[in-house]
Enzyme design. Structure first.
Site, PDB file in Angstrom:
ATOM      1  N   VAL A   1     -21.053  20.078  36.937  1.00 46.23           N
ATOM      2  CA  VAL A   1     -21.417  21.355  37.548  1.00 46.23           C
ATOM      3  C   VAL A   1     -21.675  22.337  36.404  1.00 46.23           C
ATOM      4  CG1 VAL A   1     -20.567  23.283  38.960  1.00 46.23           C
ATOM      5  CG2 VAL A   1     -20.108  20.918  39.659  1.00 46.23           C
TER       6      VAL A   1
ATOM      7  N   TYR B   1     -10.138  14.354  40.666  1.00 49.61           N
ATOM      8  CA  TYR B   1     -10.152  12.968  41.133  1.00 49.61           C
ATOM      9  C   TYR B   1      -8.821  12.596  41.791  1.00 49.61           C
ATOM     10  CZ  TYR B   1     -14.306  12.816  38.170  1.00 49.61           C
ATOM     11  OH  TYR B   1     -15.525  13.080  37.595  1.00 49.61           O
TER      12      TYR B   1
ATOM     13  N   ASN C   1      -9.350  15.810  29.722  1.00 52.01           N
ATOM     14  CA  ASN C   1     -10.072  16.585  30.743  1.00 52.01           C
ATOM     15  C   ASN C   1      -9.208  16.735  32.004  1.00 52.01           C
ATOM     16  OD1 ASN C   1     -11.914  17.771  32.465  1.00 52.01           O
ATOM     17  ND2 ASN C   1     -13.582  16.338  32.028  1.00 52.01           N
TER      18      ASN C   1
ATOM     19  N   GLU D   1     -14.753   6.656  34.668  1.00 50.43           N
ATOM     20  CA  GLU D   1     -13.974   6.915  33.453  1.00 50.43           C
ATOM     21  C   GLU D   1     -13.921   8.421  33.245  1.00 50.43           C
ATOM     22  OE1 GLU D   1     -16.593   4.657  33.067  1.00 50.43           O
ATOM     23  OE2 GLU D   1     -15.369   2.840  33.005  1.00 50.43           O
TER      24      GLU D   1
HETATM   25  C1  LIG Z   1     -15.058  18.623  36.735  1.00 51.67           C
HETATM   26  C2  LIG Z   1     -16.136  19.425  37.481  1.00 51.67           C
HETATM   27  C3  LIG Z   1     -17.245  18.505  37.932  1.00 51.67           C
HETATM   28  C4  LIG Z   1     -15.469  20.077  38.722  1.00 51.67           C
HETATM   29  O1  LIG Z   1     -16.473  20.822  39.398  1.00 51.67           O
HETATM   30  P1  LIG Z   1     -16.137  22.289  39.986  1.00 51.67           P
HETATM   31  O2  LIG Z   1     -17.301  22.694  40.812  1.00 51.67           O
HETATM   32  O3  LIG Z   1     -15.719  23.178  38.895  1.00 51.67           O
HETATM   33  O4  LIG Z   1     -14.863  21.931  40.883  1.00 51.67           O
HETATM   34  P2  LIG Z   1     -14.485  22.492  42.316  1.00 51.67           P
HETATM   35  O5  LIG Z   1     -14.665  23.984  42.347  1.00 51.67           O
HETATM   36  O6  LIG Z   1     -15.160  21.685  43.376  1.00 51.67           O
HETATM   37  O7  LIG Z   1     -12.943  22.175  42.314  1.00 51.67           O
HETATM   38  C5  LIG Z   1     -12.516  20.853  42.443  1.00 51.67           C
HETATM   39  C6  LIG Z   1     -11.166  20.670  41.805  1.00 51.67           C
HETATM   40  O8  LIG Z   1     -11.300  20.823  40.390  1.00 51.67           O
HETATM   41  C7  LIG Z   1     -10.117  21.395  39.885  1.00 51.67           C
HETATM   42  N1  LIG Z   1     -10.462  22.694  39.323  1.00 51.67           N
HETATM   43  C8  LIG Z   1     -11.537  23.458  39.622  1.00 51.67           C
HETATM   44  N2  LIG Z   1     -11.522  24.578  38.891  1.00 51.67           N
HETATM   45  C9  LIG Z   1     -10.414  24.504  38.119  1.00 51.67           C
HETATM   46  C10 LIG Z   1      -9.863  25.355  37.134  1.00 51.67           C
HETATM   47  N3  LIG Z   1     -10.424  26.541  36.807  1.00 51.67           N
HETATM   48  N4  LIG Z   1      -8.746  24.950  36.501  1.00 51.67           N
HETATM   49  C11 LIG Z   1      -8.171  23.779  36.817  1.00 51.67           C
HETATM   50  N5  LIG Z   1      -8.640  22.940  37.748  1.00 51.67           N
HETATM   51  C12 LIG Z   1      -9.752  23.303  38.387  1.00 51.67           C
HETATM   52  C13 LIG Z   1      -9.168  21.534  41.026  1.00 51.67           C
HETATM   53  O9  LIG Z   1      -8.429  20.355  41.154  1.00 51.67           O
HETATM   54  C14 LIG Z   1     -10.110  21.671  42.190  1.00 51.67           C
HETATM   55  O10 LIG Z   1      -9.544  21.272  43.385  1.00 51.67           O
HETATM   56  P3  LIG Z   1      -9.110  22.414  44.463  1.00 51.67           P
HETATM   57  O11 LIG Z   1     -10.293  23.290  44.697  1.00 51.67           O
HETATM   58  O12 LIG Z   1      -8.695  21.620  45.667  1.00 51.67           O
HETATM   59  O13 LIG Z   1      -7.985  23.168  43.815  1.00 51.67           O
HETATM   60  C15 LIG Z   1     -16.688  20.578  36.611  1.00 51.67           C
HETATM   61  O14 LIG Z   1     -15.622  21.389  36.185  1.00 51.67           O
HETATM   62  C16 LIG Z   1     -17.491  20.108  35.416  1.00 51.67           C
HETATM   63  O15 LIG Z   1     -18.691  19.835  35.534  1.00 51.67           O
HETATM   64  N6  LIG Z   1     -16.838  20.039  34.230  1.00 51.67           N
HETATM   65  C17 LIG Z   1     -17.517  19.665  33.003  1.00 51.67           C
HETATM   66  C18 LIG Z   1     -18.032  18.257  33.057  1.00 51.67           C
HETATM   67  C19 LIG Z   1     -16.945  17.273  33.432  1.00 51.67           C
HETATM   68  O16 LIG Z   1     -15.840  17.327  32.920  1.00 51.67           O
HETATM   69  N7  LIG Z   1     -17.317  16.335  34.322  1.00 51.67           N
HETATM   70  C20 LIG Z   1     -16.442  15.256  34.749  1.00 51.67           C
HETATM   71  C21 LIG Z   1     -16.538  14.144  33.768  1.00 51.67           C
HETATM   72  S1  LIG Z   1     -15.578  12.738  34.310  1.00 51.67           S
END
Ligand SMILES: CC(C)(COP(=O)(O)OP(=O)(O)OC[C@H]1O[C@@H](n2cnc3c(N)ncnc32)[C@H](O)[C@@H]1OP(=O)(O)O)[C@@H](O)C(=O)NCCC(=O)NCCS
Length: 162
Positions: A81, A125, A118, A113
């Site tokens: 995202v 997950y 992270n 993976e």
């Molecule tokens: C990991 C990622 C895909 C999550 O997407 P996102 O749109 O930010 O996440 P969401 O808003 O849908 O939140 C999903 C969950 O992420 C976690 N999360 C989201 N924002 C968070 C924050 N600021 N701090 C900690 N955890 C967080 C929570 O577990 C959350 O669940 P909840 O809403 O039930 O509390 C995104 O942060 C990202 O693209 N990160 C960089 C790339 C990456 O790490 N990809 C995954 C590689 S395996």
């Protein structure tokens, strides 16, 4: 963002035409991003891949996933995202779309993976019920020429009892 706009989010199958937008996000989101060639190879191989568009008038790409289908299984290769759009539920939306796809294709297991460093992705997950299966040593590139371990996680998506 209000609820009406949020519901207007839409997904499209990823194509080459999306790759400028995808690469802009990819290089912002990761210190060691996929190359354009990685995406091109995935699309050429027919891997399931979708892009998520913003709900507002600008229609920007704000996220995407790429997966690889195997016999009875799906492997999540990339879920991202855009940094400015994170923590608004888009990651969960993309993961829900992938789970729908798993059900359509009758997959039994979804694998992925994730970097040990992270916690945010791992929390996402774990919230979905993924379990830690093992560790791939030195799977990812890291700073100063080092390597970082990956956690291998999997989720039963068969719809049966866990
Ligand atoms: C990991 C990622 C895909 C999550 O997407 P996102 O749109 O930010 O996440 P969401 O808003 O849908 O939140 C999903 C969950 O992420 C976690 N999360 C989201 N924002 C968070 C924050 N600021 N701090 C900690 N955890 C967080 C929570 O577990 C959350 O669940 P909840 O809403 O039930 O509390 C995104 O942060 C990202 O693209 N990160 C960089 C790339 C990456 O790490 N990809 C995954 C590689 S395996």
């Amino acid at each position: 963002m209000n609820a009406v706009l949020r519901h207007a989010r839409r997904l499209e199958r990823m194509t080459i035409a999306h790759l400028d937008a995808v690469m802009a996000i990819e290089s912002e989101a990761y210190p060691f991003p996929w190359t354009r060639g990685n995406f091109i190879d995935s699309l050429a191989s027919g891997y399931p891949a979708q892009v998520l568009f913003d709900s507002d008038q600008r229609g920007l790409v704000i996220g995407y996933f790429v997966a690889m289908e195997g016999v009875d299984e799906m492997h999540l290769l990339n879920l991202t995202v855009a940094p400015e759009a994170q923590s608004q539920g888009h990651g969960r939306f993309l993961l829900d779309a992938l789970l729908d796809l798993c059900r359509q294709r009758h997959a039994v297991q979804l694998w992925l993976e994730v970097r040990q460093s992270n916690p945010r992705a791992r929390a996402l997950y774990q919230r979905y019920g993924f379990r830690d299966i093992g560790v791939r040593r030195g799977y990812y590139p890291a700073a100063a020429g080092r390597r970082e371990d990956a956690m291998v996680m999997s989720l039963d998506v068969s719809g049966g009892a866990a």
